[in-house]
Design a protein around this motif. Sequence first.
Motif, PDB file in Angstrom:
ATOM      1  N   LEU A 109      12.531 -57.333  78.440  1.00  0.00           N
ATOM      2  CA  LEU A 109      13.734 -57.696  78.631  1.00  0.00           C
ATOM      3  C   LEU A 109      14.133 -58.565  77.585  1.00  0.00           C
ATOM      4  CD1 LEU A 109      13.937 -58.780  82.346  1.00  0.00           C
ATOM      5  CD2 LEU A 109      15.107 -56.806  81.547  1.00  0.00           C
ATOM      6  N   LEU A 110      13.139 -59.748  76.921  1.00  0.00           N
ATOM      7  CA  LEU A 110      13.507 -60.208  75.696  1.00  0.00           C
ATOM      8  C   LEU A 110      13.324 -59.454  74.549  1.00  0.00           C
ATOM      9  CD1 LEU A 110      11.458 -63.433  77.133  1.00  0.00           C
ATOM     10  CD2 LEU A 110      13.645 -63.343  76.914  1.00  0.00           C
ATOM     11  N   ALA A 111      12.529 -58.736  74.484  1.00  0.00           N
ATOM     12  CA  ALA A 111      12.658 -57.821  73.332  1.00  0.00           C
ATOM     13  C   ALA A 111      14.013 -57.009  73.166  1.00  0.00           C
ATOM     14  CB  ALA A 111      11.271 -56.792  73.480  1.00  0.00           C
ATOM     15  N   ASP A 112      14.573 -56.421  74.283  1.00  0.00           N
ATOM     16  CA  ASP A 112      15.628 -55.635  74.536  1.00  0.00           C
ATOM     17  C   ASP A 112      16.891 -56.625  73.739  1.00  0.00           C
ATOM     18  OD1 ASP A 112      14.728 -53.364  75.232  1.00  0.00           O
ATOM     19  OD2 ASP A 112      15.499 -53.837  77.366  1.00  0.00           O
ATOM     20  N   VAL A 113      17.082 -57.709  74.157  1.00  0.00           N
ATOM     21  CA  VAL A 113      17.873 -58.770  73.657  1.00  0.00           C
ATOM     22  C   VAL A 113      17.692 -58.691  72.060  1.00  0.00           C
ATOM     23  CG1 VAL A 113      18.675 -61.173  73.567  1.00  0.00           C
ATOM     24  CG2 VAL A 113      18.033 -60.059  75.801  1.00  0.00           C
ATOM     25  N   ALA A 114      16.687 -58.753  71.630  1.00  0.00           N
ATOM     26  CA  ALA A 114      16.604 -58.925  70.086  1.00  0.00           C
ATOM     27  C   ALA A 114      17.299 -57.777  69.428  1.00  0.00           C
ATOM     28  CB  ALA A 114      14.999 -59.034  69.597  1.00  0.00           C
ATOM     29  N   LEU A 115      17.389 -56.616  70.305  1.00  0.00           N
ATOM     30  CA  LEU A 115      17.923 -55.441  69.493  1.00  0.00           C
ATOM     31  C   LEU A 115      19.612 -55.366  69.825  1.00  0.00           C
ATOM     32  CD1 LEU A 115      15.048 -52.847  70.601  1.00  0.00           C
ATOM     33  CD2 LEU A 115      15.343 -54.050  68.331  1.00  0.00           C
ATOM     34  N   CYS A 116      19.987 -56.323  70.398  1.00  0.00           N
ATOM     35  CA  CYS A 116      21.372 -55.917  70.948  1.00  0.00           C
ATOM     36  C   CYS A 116      22.175 -57.275  70.540  1.00  0.00           C
ATOM     37  CB  CYS A 116      21.382 -55.833  72.378  1.00  0.00           C
ATOM     38  SG  CYS A 116      20.663 -54.182  73.027  1.00  0.00           S
ATOM     39  N   PRO A 117      22.813 -57.176  69.451  1.00  0.00           N
ATOM     40  CA  PRO A 117      23.616 -58.522  69.099  1.00  0.00           C
ATOM     41  C   PRO A 117      24.763 -58.810  70.333  1.00  0.00           C
ATOM     42  CG  PRO A 117      23.609 -56.816  67.340  1.00  0.00           C
ATOM     43  CD  PRO A 117      22.848 -56.199  68.430  1.00  0.00           C
ATOM     44  N   GLY A 118      24.808 -59.988  70.235  1.00  0.00           N
ATOM     45  CA  GLY A 118      26.003 -60.392  71.243  1.00  0.00           C
ATOM     46  C   GLY A 118      25.498 -60.690  72.646  1.00  0.00           C
ATOM     47  N   ASN A 119      24.229 -60.139  73.266  1.00  0.00           N
ATOM     48  CA  ASN A 119      23.722 -60.283  74.263  1.00  0.00           C
ATOM     49  C   ASN A 119      23.414 -61.760  74.423  1.00  0.00           C
ATOM     50  OD1 ASN A 119      24.227 -57.679  74.940  1.00  0.00           O
ATOM     51  ND2 ASN A 119      22.135 -57.295  75.568  1.00  0.00           N
ATOM     52  N   GLU A 120      23.350 -62.288  75.727  1.00  0.00           N
ATOM     53  CA  GLU A 120      23.075 -63.764  75.713  1.00  0.00           C
ATOM     54  C   GLU A 120      22.044 -63.697  76.918  1.00  0.00           C
ATOM     55  OE1 GLU A 120      26.574 -65.567  77.219  1.00  0.00           O
ATOM     56  OE2 GLU A 120      27.610 -65.141  75.353  1.00  0.00           O
ATOM     57  N   PRO A 121      20.505 -64.103  76.313  1.00  0.00           N
ATOM     58  CA  PRO A 121      19.473 -64.194  77.338  1.00  0.00           C
ATOM     59  C   PRO A 121      19.656 -65.546  77.990  1.00  0.00           C
ATOM     60  CG  PRO A 121      18.780 -64.257  75.196  1.00  0.00           C
ATOM     61  CD  PRO A 121      20.293 -63.876  75.099  1.00  0.00           C
ATOM     62  N   MET A 122      19.560 -65.660  79.252  1.00  0.00           N
ATOM     63  CA  MET A 122      19.574 -66.991  79.836  1.00  0.00           C
ATOM     64  C   MET A 122      18.434 -67.157  80.990  1.00  0.00           C
ATOM     65  SD  MET A 122      22.639 -67.827  78.966  1.00  0.00           S
ATOM     66  CE  MET A 122      23.329 -69.355  79.988  1.00  0.00           C
ATOM     67  N   ALA A 123      17.912 -68.627  80.977  1.00  0.00           N
ATOM     68  CA  ALA A 123      16.899 -68.953  81.816  1.00  0.00           C
ATOM     69  C   ALA A 123      17.617 -69.557  83.002  1.00  0.00           C
ATOM     70  CB  ALA A 123      16.094 -69.675  81.127  1.00  0.00           C
ATOM     71  N   ILE A 124      16.862 -69.501  84.003  1.00  0.00           N
ATOM     72  CA  ILE A 124      17.373 -70.223  85.499  1.00  0.00           C
ATOM     73  C   ILE A 124      16.168 -71.211  85.220  1.00  0.00           C
ATOM     74  CG2 ILE A 124      17.573 -70.065  87.840  1.00  0.00           C
ATOM     75  CD1 ILE A 124      18.386 -67.174  87.284  1.00  0.00           C
ATOM     76  N   LEU A 125      16.423 -72.393  85.537  1.00  0.00           N
ATOM     77  CA  LEU A 125      15.567 -73.776  85.339  1.00  0.00           C
ATOM     78  C   LEU A 125      15.420 -74.479  86.841  1.00  0.00           C
ATOM     79  CD1 LEU A 125      15.894 -75.114  81.791  1.00  0.00           C
ATOM     80  CD2 LEU A 125      14.324 -73.305  82.614  1.00  0.00           C
ATOM     81  N   LYS A 126      14.541 -74.708  87.210  1.00  0.00           N
ATOM     82  CA  LYS A 126      14.592 -75.699  88.499  1.00  0.00           C
ATOM     83  C   LYS A 126      13.874 -76.942  87.579  1.00  0.00           C
ATOM     84  CE  LYS A 126      13.305 -76.258  93.171  1.00  0.00           C
ATOM     85  NZ  LYS A 126      14.355 -76.963  93.485  1.00  0.00           N
ATOM     86  N   CYS A 135      20.643 -61.533  81.879  1.00  0.00           N
ATOM     87  CA  CYS A 135      21.218 -61.443  80.448  1.00  0.00           C
ATOM     88  C   CYS A 135      22.786 -61.180  80.764  1.00  0.00           C
ATOM     89  CB  CYS A 135      20.651 -60.340  79.676  1.00  0.00           C
ATOM     90  SG  CYS A 135      21.217 -59.965  78.132  1.00  0.00           S
ATOM     91  N   ILE A 136      23.455 -61.901  79.784  1.00  0.00           N
ATOM     92  CA  ILE A 136      25.091 -61.533  79.733  1.00  0.00           C
ATOM     93  C   ILE A 136      25.173 -60.616  78.703  1.00  0.00           C
ATOM     94  CG2 ILE A 136      27.284 -62.417  79.680  1.00  0.00           C
ATOM     95  CD1 ILE A 136      25.819 -62.907  82.360  1.00  0.00           C
ATOM     96  N   GLU A 137      26.019 -59.468  78.841  1.00  0.00           N
ATOM     97  CA  GLU A 137      26.219 -58.399  77.907  1.00  0.00           C
ATOM     98  C   GLU A 137      27.760 -58.802  77.474  1.00  0.00           C
ATOM     99  OE1 GLU A 137      24.574 -54.634  78.281  1.00  0.00           O
ATOM    100  OE2 GLU A 137      22.526 -55.558  78.808  1.00  0.00           O
ATOM    101  N   PRO A 138      28.218 -58.651  76.118  1.00  0.00           N
ATOM    102  CA  PRO A 138      29.405 -58.843  75.832  1.00  0.00           C
ATOM    103  C   PRO A 138      30.452 -57.987  76.449  1.00  0.00           C
ATOM    104  CG  PRO A 138      28.175 -58.271  74.244  1.00  0.00           C
ATOM    105  CD  PRO A 138      27.166 -58.311  75.011  1.00  0.00           C
ATOM    106  N   THR A 139      30.041 -57.015  76.963  1.00  0.00           N
ATOM    107  CA  THR A 139      30.877 -55.973  77.568  1.00  0.00           C
ATOM    108  C   THR A 139      30.323 -55.011  78.630  1.00  0.00           C
ATOM    109  OG1 THR A 139      30.717 -53.675  76.571  1.00  0.00           O
ATOM    110  CG2 THR A 139      32.206 -55.246  75.430  1.00  0.00           C
ATOM    111  N   ALA A 140      31.124 -54.653  79.457  1.00  0.00           N
ATOM    112  CA  ALA A 140      30.500 -54.213  81.001  1.00  0.00           C
ATOM    113  C   ALA A 140      29.904 -52.569  80.445  1.00  0.00           C
ATOM    114  CB  ALA A 140      31.308 -54.002  81.967  1.00  0.00           C
ATOM    115  N   ARG A 141      30.478 -52.092  79.394  1.00  0.00           N
ATOM    116  CA  ARG A 141      29.919 -50.498  79.024  1.00  0.00           C
ATOM    117  C   ARG A 141      28.478 -50.247  79.204  1.00  0.00           C
ATOM    118  NH1 ARG A 141      31.618 -45.952  77.409  1.00  0.00           N
ATOM    119  NH2 ARG A 141      33.829 -46.483  77.135  1.00  0.00           N
ATOM    120  N   SER A 142      27.983 -51.281  78.529  1.00  0.00           N
ATOM    121  CA  SER A 142      26.368 -50.830  78.496  1.00  0.00           C
ATOM    122  C   SER A 142      25.586 -50.943  79.995  1.00  0.00           C
ATOM    123  CB  SER A 142      25.704 -52.056  77.854  1.00  0.00           C
ATOM    124  OG  SER A 142      25.713 -53.144  78.024  1.00  0.00           O
ATOM    125  N   VAL A 143      26.421 -51.668  81.063  1.00  0.00           N
ATOM    126  CA  VAL A 143      25.933 -51.818  82.281  1.00  0.00           C
ATOM    127  C   VAL A 143      26.463 -50.556  83.222  1.00  0.00           C
ATOM    128  CG1 VAL A 143      26.025 -53.439  84.338  1.00  0.00           C
ATOM    129  CG2 VAL A 143      25.582 -54.320  82.055  1.00  0.00           C
TER     130      VAL A 143
END
Length: 164
Positions: free
Chosen positions: A39-56, A65-73
């Motif tokens: 998942l983290l490697a994919d983000v590096a290949l997709c400009p504009g994607n926002e990898p997000m961590a959930i922390l406690k 991961c948030i993608e800038p458009t819904a098309r890829s999803v």
Amino acid sequence: MHEHPTLCVIQVDAKLHPSLLGLRVLPVQRDWVGAIADLLADVALCPGNEPMAILKGDTPIGYYCIEPTARSVAGRDFELPSLGLRGFFIDATWQGRGLGKQALQAMLVDLARRHPDARQLALTVNCNNHAALQLYLRTGFHDSGELYHGGRSGPRHLLLRPLP
């Protein structure tokens, strides 16, 4: 960074990246979510994607991961300005404690702040992933009635949720 009573969500940076590599899902979930390293490697290949961590506290307990458009999803565009959600999961050790719902709520507040023009969030969930489907429906997503057949994990429900 957005705080929730027990969780916060933050964008993944180089400092946080190594600690996320220890996150795991249950074996049955792996085909639906994938491995965090991929998942983290994919983000590096997709400009504009926002990898997000959930922390406690300071402990990473999940990822999405948030993608800038819904098309890829979803495989298509939408009338409303839409973001895509991919790879949402809570680490296997932390599952079953209501943290998925809290994480989604924190994510929605964060999206409203960082993406004020977006009006909708789209995601797909495998038809056999009943627990995730119920979680998404309980947090305000609705099933569009469409099935997405792209990708390797089999047919998936297309879910949509209005953004604040």
